[in-house]
Design an enzyme around this catalytic site. Structure first.
Site, PDB file in Angstrom:
ATOM      1  CG  ASP A 144       3.886  -1.671  13.958  1.00  0.00           C
ATOM      2  OD1 ASP A 144       4.828  -2.830  14.060  1.00  0.00           O
ATOM      3  OD2 ASP A 144       4.213  -0.718  12.883  1.00  0.00           O
TER       4      ASP A 144
ATOM      5  CD  GLU B 203      12.371  -5.424  12.911  1.00  0.00           C
ATOM      6  OE1 GLU B 203      13.287  -4.458  12.513  1.00  0.00           O
ATOM      7  OE2 GLU B 203      11.420  -4.826  13.512  1.00  0.00           O
TER       8      GLU B 203
ATOM      9  N   GLY C  61       7.393  -3.857   6.254  1.00  0.00           N
ATOM     10  CA  GLY C  61       7.269  -2.960   4.878  1.00  0.00           C
ATOM     11  C   GLY C  61       6.128  -3.735   3.534  1.00  0.00           C
TER      12      GLY C  61
ATOM     13  CB  THR D  26       3.457   2.684   2.402  1.00  0.00           C
ATOM     14  OG1 THR D  26       4.511   2.537   2.813  1.00  0.00           O
ATOM     15  CG2 THR D  26       3.730   3.293   0.849  1.00  0.00           C
TER      16      THR D  26
END
Length: 279
Positions: A82, A134, A203, A228
């Site tokens: 990643d 990306e 995210g 997270t």
């Protein structure tokens, strides 16, 4: 052995209306729990080694850890780099046994991002490894701001790089601890209308669960990166384990108590991405 590439797991997801979770790992305890959760839910999983993980453990070691877990897993497991920032990052990952690499050229001008990503796609495909790129920039909670993905640039990027998956910036933010926001559906639909590649949300922890479920079933987004919220679950479990006995010092004993809570949290994450035929 159920080691898989990113293309192996995302193409069926795209065809059948579900998404696959890219779970951000930091060490043995969480990656083992993630595979256990995927097996319990009967879904594939992408184990991801990001920059903070690589700062702690070298890529050749991580590659062996990921592959060891995949060898005995009953579900497909992708060993994924990643946010590789250089050609060399991606080369080392491929040489270390990773089956998928993500090159992040999103801070660079479009032409440079395309040319560098295309070179890494060529290297990866020659080794039977998948490549994610990306376009647009996904910012960080409390840090760098995002730059939303332009649909026409996304079309050009996908076409000229040959990526197996494309991360986009559509209101998502890295390291977000709450789920009060939401993604820009209009921008997603505009990107979908002119691209065919599987789409990726970085995210993902900040995306409301209801929106995750909807997009997994009703869009070309078939990979959500989650870090997270699972780190928060691990931290809470570790804190409980430490505080339950202040005299205990053996870390193997302490860390073992994080396993079941992290498996439960990961199962909840994975369940939201299932399609109708998987439920």
């Amino acid at each position: 052995m159920t080691l898989a590439t990113l293309a192996d797991v995302l193409q069926p997801a795209l065809r059948n209306g579900y998404a696959v979770a890219g779970l951000v790992t930091l060490g043995w305890e969480d990656m083992r729990a993630y595979v256990a959760a995927a097996e319990a839910e009967g879904v594939p999983v992408i184990l991801q080694a990001g920059p903070s993980c690589r700062a702690h453990t070298p890529l050749p070691v991580l590659g062996k850890m990921f592959r060891h877990l995949a060898e005995s897993a009953s579900v497909p497991v992708v060993a994924h780099l990643d946010h590789g920032y250089t050609f060399e990052d991606c080369r080392i990952a491929i040489d270390s046994g990773f089956t998928s690499v993500m090159f992040d050229g999103s801070r660079k001008p479009l032409d440079q991002n395309i040319s560098e990503t295309a070179a890494i796609v060529e290297m990866a495909h020659a080794a039977n490894v998948s490549c994610e790129g990306e376009i647009g920039f996904v910012g960080y909670s409390g840090g760098e701001g995002s730059a939303g993905t332009d649909p026409e640039e996304a079309r050009q990027f996908a076409q000229e790089t040959g990526v197996d998956a494309m991360a986009i910036s559509v209101g998502n933010v890295h390291l977000q601890q709450d789920k009060e926001g939401g993604l820009d559906i209009d921008r997603i639909r505009a990107i979908e209308a002119i691209t065919e590649v599987p789409l990726v949300i970085h995210g993902g922890s900040g995306v409301p669960v209801a929106q995750r479920k909807m997009l997994a079933r009703q869009s070309r987004i078939c990979k959500f990166n989650i870090g997270t919220e699972l780190r928060m679950a691990f931290g809470a479990a570790l804190r409980d384990a430490v505080n339950s006995d202040p005299d205990r010092f053996d870390r193997v004993s302490i860390l073992s108590e994080t396993h079941d809570p992290v498996v439960a949290a990961a199962r909840s994450v994975l369940r939201a991405f299932k399609g109708e035929t998987q439920c």
